[in-house]
Design a protein around this motif. Structure first.
Motif, PDB file in Angstrom:
ATOM      1  N   VAL A 144      23.250  43.651  30.653  1.00  0.00           N
ATOM      2  CA  VAL A 144      23.883  43.410  31.661  1.00  0.00           C
ATOM      3  C   VAL A 144      25.630  43.223  31.566  1.00  0.00           C
ATOM      4  CG1 VAL A 144      24.059  40.819  31.850  1.00  0.00           C
ATOM      5  CG2 VAL A 144      22.503  41.035  31.181  1.00  0.00           C
ATOM      6  N   GLU A 145      26.260  43.624  33.461  1.00  0.00           N
ATOM      7  CA  GLU A 145      27.267  43.934  32.620  1.00  0.00           C
ATOM      8  C   GLU A 145      27.775  42.565  33.552  1.00  0.00           C
ATOM      9  OE1 GLU A 145      27.897  48.464  32.562  1.00  0.00           O
ATOM     10  OE2 GLU A 145      28.387  47.864  34.353  1.00  0.00           O
ATOM     11  N   TYR A 146      29.413  42.343  33.076  1.00  0.00           N
ATOM     12  CA  TYR A 146      30.651  41.307  34.128  1.00  0.00           C
ATOM     13  C   TYR A 146      31.511  42.084  34.644  1.00  0.00           C
ATOM     14  CZ  TYR A 146      27.249  38.352  31.312  1.00  0.00           C
ATOM     15  OH  TYR A 146      26.636  37.207  30.767  1.00  0.00           O
ATOM     16  N   GLU A 147      31.664  41.587  35.987  1.00  0.00           N
ATOM     17  CA  GLU A 147      33.313  42.665  36.723  1.00  0.00           C
ATOM     18  C   GLU A 147      34.069  41.564  37.321  1.00  0.00           C
ATOM     19  OE1 GLU A 147      33.374  46.520  38.826  1.00  0.00           O
ATOM     20  OE2 GLU A 147      31.352  45.593  38.957  1.00  0.00           O
ATOM     21  N   LEU A 148      35.549  41.798  37.855  1.00  0.00           N
ATOM     22  CA  LEU A 148      36.244  40.992  38.231  1.00  0.00           C
ATOM     23  C   LEU A 148      35.266  40.960  39.667  1.00  0.00           C
ATOM     24  CD1 LEU A 148      39.477  40.941  37.237  1.00  0.00           C
ATOM     25  CD2 LEU A 148      37.638  38.918  36.509  1.00  0.00           C
ATOM     26  N   THR A 149      35.483  40.105  40.915  1.00  0.00           N
ATOM     27  CA  THR A 149      34.758  39.894  42.058  1.00  0.00           C
ATOM     28  C   THR A 149      36.413  40.265  42.723  1.00  0.00           C
ATOM     29  OG1 THR A 149      36.125  37.534  42.506  1.00  0.00           O
ATOM     30  CG2 THR A 149      33.691  38.539  42.059  1.00  0.00           C
ATOM     31  N   GLU A 150      37.250  40.402  43.733  1.00  0.00           N
ATOM     32  CA  GLU A 150      37.344  40.213  44.804  1.00  0.00           C
ATOM     33  C   GLU A 150      38.732  39.355  44.770  1.00  0.00           C
ATOM     34  OE1 GLU A 150      39.945  40.603  49.486  1.00  0.00           O
ATOM     35  OE2 GLU A 150      37.729  41.191  48.759  1.00  0.00           O
ATOM     36  N   LEU A 151      38.131  38.596  44.091  1.00  0.00           N
ATOM     37  CA  LEU A 151      38.969  36.676  43.759  1.00  0.00           C
ATOM     38  C   LEU A 151      39.209  36.787  42.782  1.00  0.00           C
ATOM     39  CD1 LEU A 151      39.385  34.088  45.301  1.00  0.00           C
ATOM     40  CD2 LEU A 151      37.447  33.583  44.245  1.00  0.00           C
ATOM     41  N   ARG A 191      39.755  39.458  41.152  1.00  0.00           N
ATOM     42  CA  ARG A 191      41.043  40.586  41.090  1.00  0.00           C
ATOM     43  C   ARG A 191      42.735  40.162  41.329  1.00  0.00           C
ATOM     44  NH1 ARG A 191      36.548  44.540  42.026  1.00  0.00           N
ATOM     45  NH2 ARG A 191      37.263  44.087  43.974  1.00  0.00           N
ATOM     46  N   ASP A 192      42.260  39.503  42.163  1.00  0.00           N
ATOM     47  CA  ASP A 192      43.379  38.665  43.540  1.00  0.00           C
ATOM     48  C   ASP A 192      44.048  37.676  41.874  1.00  0.00           C
ATOM     49  OD1 ASP A 192      45.083  38.463  45.217  1.00  0.00           O
ATOM     50  OD2 ASP A 192      44.441  36.799  45.766  1.00  0.00           O
ATOM     51  N   LEU A 199      42.186  34.987  28.933  1.00  0.00           N
ATOM     52  CA  LEU A 199      41.253  35.799  28.455  1.00  0.00           C
ATOM     53  C   LEU A 199      40.261  37.653  28.437  1.00  0.00           C
ATOM     54  CD1 LEU A 199      42.199  34.638  24.640  1.00  0.00           C
ATOM     55  CD2 LEU A 199      43.582  36.487  25.620  1.00  0.00           C
ATOM     56  N   ILE A 200      39.333  36.303  29.339  1.00  0.00           N
ATOM     57  CA  ILE A 200      38.035  37.185  29.947  1.00  0.00           C
ATOM     58  C   ILE A 200      38.568  37.460  31.200  1.00  0.00           C
ATOM     59  CG2 ILE A 200      35.812  36.962  31.349  1.00  0.00           C
ATOM     60  CD1 ILE A 200      35.507  34.105  29.295  1.00  0.00           C
ATOM     61  N   VAL A 201      39.750  37.058  32.105  1.00  0.00           N
ATOM     62  CA  VAL A 201      39.779  37.546  33.152  1.00  0.00           C
ATOM     63  C   VAL A 201      40.606  39.318  32.721  1.00  0.00           C
ATOM     64  CG1 VAL A 201      41.175  37.563  35.213  1.00  0.00           C
ATOM     65  CG2 VAL A 201      39.668  35.675  34.522  1.00  0.00           C
ATOM     66  N   VAL A 202      42.083  39.027  31.569  1.00  0.00           N
ATOM     67  CA  VAL A 202      41.978  39.719  31.454  1.00  0.00           C
ATOM     68  C   VAL A 202      41.969  41.359  30.790  1.00  0.00           C
ATOM     69  CG1 VAL A 202      44.650  40.951  29.688  1.00  0.00           C
ATOM     70  CG2 VAL A 202      44.831  38.459  31.357  1.00  0.00           C
ATOM     71  N   ALA A 203      40.701  40.851  30.193  1.00  0.00           N
ATOM     72  CA  ALA A 203      39.887  41.749  29.161  1.00  0.00           C
ATOM     73  C   ALA A 203      38.826  42.201  30.676  1.00  0.00           C
ATOM     74  CB  ALA A 203      38.552  41.471  28.401  1.00  0.00           C
ATOM     75  N   LEU A 204      38.991  41.608  31.524  1.00  0.00           N
ATOM     76  CA  LEU A 204      37.506  42.290  32.501  1.00  0.00           C
ATOM     77  C   LEU A 204      38.657  43.461  33.740  1.00  0.00           C
ATOM     78  CD1 LEU A 204      35.356  39.814  33.421  1.00  0.00           C
ATOM     79  CD2 LEU A 204      34.977  42.115  31.966  1.00  0.00           C
ATOM     80  N   ALA A 205      40.250  43.128  32.818  1.00  0.00           N
ATOM     81  CA  ALA A 205      40.982  43.852  33.918  1.00  0.00           C
ATOM     82  C   ALA A 205      40.618  45.409  34.699  1.00  0.00           C
ATOM     83  CB  ALA A 205      42.229  43.940  33.887  1.00  0.00           C
TER      84      ALA A 205
END
Length: 127
Positions: free
Chosen positions: A80-87, A89-90, A28-34
């Protein structure tokens, strides 16, 4: 001698990765950061049912794994912000595919569980 990755092998490092990916909050976190960087409070609001403690723990684990970055802005109060790295996003495509599959088949699975439970209850009642 290095062996090729094999998730079925007990000592394979890929098992640790599968444990992380298999965690429901990670998905859910990965999808929320999409869609890009987001603040902690926005993540917490977006992901219903997650506690602040679990969100913090999961974000730290994802940051440690290199899936998420944490950026602190020198503001008052600090932002503070959170974001997906290239990994990260992959990882998004396979995780999103699983999310979509789950959403499309949830009703069917719930119905199957209900039928199974009724049948299991009947068998227990006969015993």
């Amino acid at each position: 001698m290095d062996l090729p990755p094999d998730a079925f092998a007990r000592e394979c490092a890929s098992r640790v990765v599968l444990d992380r990916i298999g965690d429901r909050w990670t998905v859910l976190i990965v999808v929320a950061l999409a869609d890009g960087a987001i603040r902690f409070s926005q993540l917490r609001s977006r992901i219903e049912g997650i506690t602040p403690k679990v969100l913090t723990q999961t974000l730290r684990a994802l940051e440690r794994d290199g899936v998420v970055t944490r950026t602190v802005f020198a503001e008052v109060p600090p932002r503070v912000e959170y974001e997906l790295t290239e990994l990260g996003r992959d990882l998004l495509a396979p995780i999103d595919a699983i999310r979509i599959w789950a959403e499309q088949h949830a009703a069917r699975i719930v119905a199957n569980r209900g039928r199974y439970d009724v049948a299991a209850d009947r068998l227990r009642a006969r015993s």
